[in-house]
Write an enzyme that holds these catalytic residues in place. Structure first.
Site, mmCIF file in Angstrom:
data_model
loop_
_atom_site.group_PDB
_atom_site.id
_atom_site.type_symbol
_atom_site.label_atom_id
_atom_site.label_comp_id
_atom_site.label_asym_id
_atom_site.label_seq_id
_atom_site.Cartn_x
_atom_site.Cartn_y
_atom_site.Cartn_z
ATOM 1 N N ARG A 158 0.823 -1.211 0.000
ATOM 2 C CA ARG A 158 0.000 0.000 0.000
ATOM 3 C C ARG A 158 0.859 1.265 0.000
ATOM 4 O O ARG A 158 0.622 2.200 -0.757
ATOM 5 C CB ARG A 158 -0.910 0.007 1.230
ATOM 6 C CG ARG A 158 -1.957 -1.093 1.275
ATOM 7 C CD ARG A 158 -2.786 -0.923 2.525
ATOM 8 N NE ARG A 158 -3.837 -1.911 2.666
ATOM 9 C CZ ARG A 158 -3.745 -3.008 3.407
ATOM 10 N NH1 ARG A 158 -2.624 -3.260 4.064
ATOM 11 N NH2 ARG A 158 -4.752 -3.851 3.502
ATOM 12 N N ILE A 159 1.876 1.302 0.888
ATOM 13 C CA ILE A 159 2.675 2.523 1.001
ATOM 14 C C ILE A 159 3.647 2.645 -0.169
ATOM 15 O O ILE A 159 3.823 3.729 -0.732
ATOM 16 C CB ILE A 159 3.415 2.570 2.343
ATOM 17 C CG1 ILE A 159 2.419 2.515 3.508
ATOM 18 C CG2 ILE A 159 4.259 3.839 2.444
ATOM 19 C CD1 ILE A 159 3.063 2.437 4.879
ATOM 20 N N SER A 178 9.801 -6.657 -5.205
ATOM 21 C CA SER A 178 8.791 -7.395 -4.454
ATOM 22 C C SER A 178 8.882 -8.858 -4.861
ATOM 23 O O SER A 178 9.533 -9.207 -5.853
ATOM 24 C CB SER A 178 7.385 -6.854 -4.732
ATOM 25 O OG SER A 178 7.020 -7.077 -6.081
ATOM 26 N N ARG A 236 11.493 -0.021 8.761
ATOM 27 C CA ARG A 236 11.912 -0.402 10.102
ATOM 28 C C ARG A 236 13.431 -0.387 10.150
ATOM 29 O O ARG A 236 14.093 -0.710 9.149
ATOM 30 C CB ARG A 236 11.410 -1.806 10.475
ATOM 31 C CG ARG A 236 9.920 -1.896 10.785
ATOM 32 C CD ARG A 236 9.613 -1.259 12.125
ATOM 33 N NE ARG A 236 8.232 -1.456 12.541
ATOM 34 C CZ ARG A 236 7.235 -0.636 12.271
ATOM 35 N NH1 ARG A 236 7.459 0.444 11.538
ATOM 36 N NH2 ARG A 236 6.015 -0.877 12.706
ATOM 37 N N ASP A 260 14.394 7.571 8.661
ATOM 38 C CA ASP A 260 13.345 7.843 9.640
ATOM 39 C C ASP A 260 13.323 6.772 10.729
ATOM 40 O O ASP A 260 12.635 6.938 11.729
ATOM 41 C CB ASP A 260 11.980 7.898 8.939
ATOM 42 C CG ASP A 260 10.852 8.316 9.866
ATOM 43 O OD1 ASP A 260 11.027 9.302 10.610
ATOM 44 O OD2 ASP A 260 9.793 7.653 9.864
ATOM 45 N N GLU A 265 16.214 2.566 18.490
ATOM 46 C CA GLU A 265 15.656 3.908 18.636
ATOM 47 C C GLU A 265 14.845 3.995 19.934
ATOM 48 O O GLU A 265 14.266 2.994 20.359
ATOM 49 C CB GLU A 265 14.808 4.279 17.422
ATOM 50 C CG GLU A 265 13.679 3.303 17.117
ATOM 51 C CD GLU A 265 12.968 3.608 15.802
ATOM 52 O OE1 GLU A 265 11.724 3.609 15.813
ATOM 53 O OE2 GLU A 265 13.636 3.823 14.760
ATOM 54 N N HIS A 283 11.560 8.708 13.481
ATOM 55 C CA HIS A 283 10.494 7.718 13.267
ATOM 56 C C HIS A 283 9.128 8.396 13.357
ATOM 57 O O HIS A 283 8.314 8.099 14.232
ATOM 58 C CB HIS A 283 10.581 6.574 14.292
ATOM 59 C CG HIS A 283 9.816 5.356 13.848
ATOM 60 N ND1 HIS A 283 10.060 4.091 14.345
ATOM 61 C CD2 HIS A 283 8.800 5.212 12.952
ATOM 62 C CE1 HIS A 283 9.239 3.221 13.778
ATOM 63 N NE2 HIS A 283 8.461 3.877 12.936
#
Length: 317
Positions: A158-159, A178, A236, A260, A265, A283
Site C-alpha cells: 500500500r505505502i 517485491s 523499520r 526515519d 531507537e 520515526h
C-alpha cells in the site's frame, strides 16, 4: 441479586494522544502499564480481568506478555507494523489482532519523498548555512537533483505504491522490488534487491519488519548502490544492516542516506550524528495530527466492534 456491569478491562503498554485517551477512559477500565513501578507485579495483579491490549507498533506485545494474560481476546495496534506482536502466539490461542492500515499511507509516502529531496538537495544543510551567516561569504556547494533519476522502491504494498504515485510527478524512472510483479503497475519489477540497487540512483525502503526482512539491505546491496547512490529508509530499522550502512556512509561507499528509522531507537548509534551525508528523522512517518487522529479512531472502532460482537474493522490475517 443483579450483577453490576463493568466496562471491559484493557491493558495499555504505552499512552495514546489525549484525544484518544479521553474516550477510552469513558468506555473501558484502562490499565496503564507504562506508569507501573513493577510491571510484572502490575500484570500479575490485573491479568485475570484483561480482555484486550491496546498497544503501539513500536511497543508491540511479545510472547511473554501474551502468556501472562489468560483472558486476552484482542490486541489492537496503533500503527500498521505488527512485527512487534507475536502473531504465532496469538494464533495459537485464538487471540485476534488489528492494526491501522491505509490511514497512514499518504503521510509515510509524503515523508519518503521529502527525505529524498532533503538528502539530495541538502535542505537541512542549506537551512544551517543561512542561519550561520555563511551565505554572506559565498554560495553553498552544489547538490544533486532529483528529477531525471532512477528510483527503486523496496516493498510495493500500500505505502510503496503510494510513494510511486507521488514520485511519478518528478519525471523520474521508477522500479520496485517485491516477491511477485504487480500486474497493474507500469514500473519495472526486480526480483533481486541487489539488482535494483545496482540499477537505481535512490533506493527507498518500505518493507515490513520481522525476521524475513532483517538486514535485507546488507553490505552487498549497499555496494551495488555504490558511491553515487542514496538510501532512504521509512520502514523499520531492522531492514537495514546498520553496521554495514555506517561503514558505507563513513567510507563514502554510498553518497548518503535519509533515515526515519533506526535500530535501538530512540537511543540511536552516535556515529550517525557525526556524519554530514545523512538526514536523520525521529520515526515520524505517520506523525501528523490528522493521521494520528485517524489511527486512534481506527483502534477504538476495532475495540468497540470486538466487545460488541461485531466483525473487526481491520483484522490482521
Amino acid at each position: 441479586m443483579t450483577a453490576i456491569a463493568t466496562s471491559p478491562h484493557v491493558l495499555m503498554p504505552g499512552t495514546y494522544p489525549e484525544w484518544d485517551m479521553a474516550p477510552m477512559r469513558a468506555a473501558y477500565t484502562l490499565h496503564r502499564l507504562w506508569e507501573a513501578p513493577d510491571r510484572q507485579a502490575f500484570i500479575a495483579e490485573h491479568a485475570p480481568n484483561i480482555r484486550a491490549v491496546a498497544t503501539r507498533g513500536e511497543l508491540g506485545a511479545n510472547a511473554e506478555l501474551i502468556a501472562a494474560l489468560p483472558a486476552l481476546e484482542l490486541i489492537a495496534c496503533y500503527g500498521v507494523g505488527t512485527d512487534g506482536i507475536d502473531l504465532a502466539a496469538c494464533r495459537a490461542r485464538g487471540i485476534r489482532v488489528t492494526n491501522t492500515p491505509d490511514v497512514l499511507n499518504g503521510d509515510v509516502a509524503d515523508l519518503a519523498v521529502g527525505l529524498t529531496l532533503a538528502v539530495q538537495r541538502r535542505i537541512p544543510a542549506g537551512d544551517a548555512f543561512v542561519r550561520s551567516g555563511a551565505w554572506a561569504d559565498g554560495g553553498m556547494p552544489l547538490t544533486t537533483r532529483v528529477f531525471g533519476q532512477r528510483i527503486g522502491i523496496a516493498g510495493f504494498g500500500r505505502i510503496g505504491s503510494t510513494i510511486a504515485r507521488r514520485l511519478s510527478g518528478f519525471d523520474v524512472e521508477l522500479g520496485y522490488f517485491s516477491r511477485t510483479p504487480k500486474a497493474d503497475s507500469p514500473h519495472r519489477h526486480f526480483a533481486s534487491l541487489s539488482a535494483m540497487a545496482d540499477w537505481c540512483d535512490v533506493l527507498i525502503v518500505i518493507l515490513p519488519g520481522g525476521e524475513a526482512t532483517r538486514g535485507i539491505v546488507n553490505a552487498e546491496v549497499l555496494q551495488a548502490l555504490g558511491p553515487r547512490g542514496w538510501l532512504v529508509n521509512v520502514s523499520r530499522g531492522t531492514t537495514v544492516d546498520e553496521g554495514a550502512l555506517l561503514q558505507a556512509l563513513e567510507a563514502r561507499g554510498i553518497a548518503g542516506a535519509a533515515l526515519d528509522v533506526f535500530l535501538n531507537e530512540p537511543r540511536i548509534d552516535p556515529r550517525f550524528a557525526a556524519l554530514d551525508n545523512v538526514v536523520l528523522h525521529p520515526h515520524h512517518g505517520s506523525g501528523t495530527e490528522q493521521t494520528r487522529r485517524a489511527m486512534g479512531e481506527l483502534v477504538r472502532r476495532n475495540l468497540e466492534a470486538h466487545f460488541a460482537g461485531q466483525p473487526l474493522i481491520t483484522p490482521v490475517p
